[in-house]
Design a protein around this motif. Structure first.
Motif, PDB file in Angstrom:
ATOM      1  N   ASN A  79      11.358  10.222   2.712  1.00  0.00           N
ATOM      2  CA  ASN A  79       9.911  10.376   3.372  1.00  0.00           C
ATOM      3  C   ASN A  79      10.161   8.985   3.478  1.00  0.00           C
ATOM      4  O   ASN A  79       9.240   8.093   4.050  1.00  0.00           O
ATOM      5  CB  ASN A  79       8.975  10.981   3.186  1.00  0.00           C
ATOM      6  N   LYS A  80      10.969   8.088   2.497  1.00  0.00           N
ATOM      7  CA  LYS A  80      10.973   6.823   2.450  1.00  0.00           C
ATOM      8  C   LYS A  80       9.230   6.240   1.564  1.00  0.00           C
ATOM      9  O   LYS A  80       8.933   4.901   1.435  1.00  0.00           O
ATOM     10  CB  LYS A  80      10.276   5.764   3.456  1.00  0.00           C
ATOM     11  N   HIS A  81       8.695   7.493   1.505  1.00  0.00           N
ATOM     12  CA  HIS A  81       7.808   7.779   0.204  1.00  0.00           C
ATOM     13  C   HIS A  81       7.764   8.487  -1.011  1.00  0.00           C
ATOM     14  O   HIS A  81       8.632   9.597  -0.778  1.00  0.00           O
ATOM     15  CB  HIS A  81       6.149   7.880   0.868  1.00  0.00           C
ATOM     16  N   GLY A  82       6.739   8.748  -1.717  1.00  0.00           N
ATOM     17  CA  GLY A  82       7.122   9.043  -3.051  1.00  0.00           C
ATOM     18  C   GLY A  82       6.763   9.499  -4.373  1.00  0.00           C
ATOM     19  O   GLY A  82       5.479   8.418  -4.421  1.00  0.00           O
ATOM     20  N   GLN A  83       6.942   8.798  -5.680  1.00  0.00           N
ATOM     21  CA  GLN A  83       6.926   8.783  -6.794  1.00  0.00           C
ATOM     22  C   GLN A  83       6.712   7.356  -6.804  1.00  0.00           C
ATOM     23  O   GLN A  83       8.214   6.491  -6.925  1.00  0.00           O
ATOM     24  CB  GLN A  83       6.832   8.949  -7.850  1.00  0.00           C
ATOM     25  N   MET A  84       5.787   5.999  -7.158  1.00  0.00           N
ATOM     26  CA  MET A  84       6.155   4.327  -7.228  1.00  0.00           C
ATOM     27  C   MET A  84       5.163   3.942  -8.326  1.00  0.00           C
ATOM     28  O   MET A  84       4.411   4.889  -8.734  1.00  0.00           O
ATOM     29  CB  MET A  84       5.190   4.172  -6.174  1.00  0.00           C
ATOM     30  N   LEU A  85       5.992   2.683  -8.778  1.00  0.00           N
ATOM     31  CA  LEU A  85       5.391   2.036 -10.214  1.00  0.00           C
ATOM     32  C   LEU A  85       4.339   1.227  -9.644  1.00  0.00           C
ATOM     33  O   LEU A  85       4.204   1.145  -8.103  1.00  0.00           O
ATOM     34  CB  LEU A  85       6.396   1.206 -10.334  1.00  0.00           C
ATOM     35  N   VAL A  86       3.391   1.579 -10.580  1.00  0.00           N
ATOM     36  CA  VAL A  86       1.996   0.685 -10.884  1.00  0.00           C
ATOM     37  C   VAL A  86       1.918  -0.321 -11.279  1.00  0.00           C
ATOM     38  O   VAL A  86       1.987  -0.383 -12.639  1.00  0.00           O
ATOM     39  CB  VAL A  86       0.576   1.314 -10.664  1.00  0.00           C
ATOM     40  N   SER A  87       1.849  -1.391 -11.217  1.00  0.00           N
ATOM     41  CA  SER A  87       2.432  -2.862 -12.046  1.00  0.00           C
ATOM     42  C   SER A  87       0.990  -4.107 -12.331  1.00  0.00           C
ATOM     43  O   SER A  87       0.245  -4.005 -11.098  1.00  0.00           O
ATOM     44  CB  SER A  87       3.664  -3.165 -11.568  1.00  0.00           C
ATOM     45  N   LEU A  88       0.964  -4.454 -12.900  1.00  0.00           N
ATOM     46  CA  LEU A  88      -0.609  -4.942 -13.116  1.00  0.00           C
ATOM     47  C   LEU A  88      -0.177  -6.799 -13.057  1.00  0.00           C
ATOM     48  O   LEU A  88       0.233  -6.645 -13.575  1.00  0.00           O
ATOM     49  CB  LEU A  88      -1.701  -4.795 -14.615  1.00  0.00           C
TER      50      LEU A  88
END
Length: 204
Positions: free
Chosen positions: A73-82
């Protein structure tokens, strides 16, 4: 034969305070963070034990389950960084959580993904989940052809329901979702999505 989706390590979806980026299968920092995040008391209370009780298991999870979602899908679970300051790069930023757009695996898959999020306990309550959810959805609609997005959560999960509403999703009632083993869930959807959710594979 599926191809392996491998974005450049420097890729990110920037928002005002955050970077959203792909998990890297061979990055030990990423697997260590997923292990830490998914074993916090807050996460286990919300989702239950995941079985990712070592960084090595987290690394295998990223290399198999997460990567297969990226390939499909080219998406899924992604990192979030501050970001430490507004123009900071991804490399300068600190990992604080994850945000996702998940469709599931066929045959137990919906035709449009659902958004999810988890933020480290010490960083929660600051609007980061909302900001990450909006940023990922906007990118997926603009660049990946995603037309609709769902949000699912426990009926009694007041905090999660508020985040889904802040992201911009509308409450569409409660259903027993097969993808969650028939658990009763509150269902949210982007405005403009059809009223008959069965066309997306959503049923009781």
């Amino acid at each position: 034969m599926s191809t392996t989706f491998t974005p450049p390590p420097s890729f990110s979806i920037p928002t005002s305070r955050l970077h959203i980026s792909y998990l890297e299968p061979n990055n030990p920092t990423h697997s260590a963070f997923v292990h830490h995040l998914w074993n916090t008391d807050d996460f286990i209370q919300a989702e239950g034990p995941t079985g990712l009780d070592t960084p090595e298991k987290a690394a295998k999870f990223i290399a198999t389950r997460v990567q297969s979602d990226y390939n499909r899908n080219k998406h899924g679970q992604m990192l979030v960084s501050l970001k430490p300051y507004p123009d900071a790069s991804l490399a300068e930023s600190k990992m604080i959580g994850m945000v996702s757009l998940m469709k599931g695996e066929p045959p137990n898959a919906y035709t449009q993904p659902d958004v999810g999020y988890t933020i480290l306990p010490e960083e929660s309550g600051k609007g980061y989940a909302t900001e990450a959810g909006i940023g990922l959805i906007e990118y997926a609609r603009r660049e990946l052809g995603v037309e609709g997005v769902f949000g699912f959560c426990r009926v009694d999960a007041a905090r999660s329901r508020r985040v889904l509403e802040k992201i911009g999703l509308e409450f569409r009632g409660e259903r027993n979702l097969r993808v969650f083993g028939g658990a009763r869930s509150a269902v949210y959807a982007l405005p403009g999505m059809g009223g008959d959710l069965t066309v997306y594979g959503i049923d009781d």
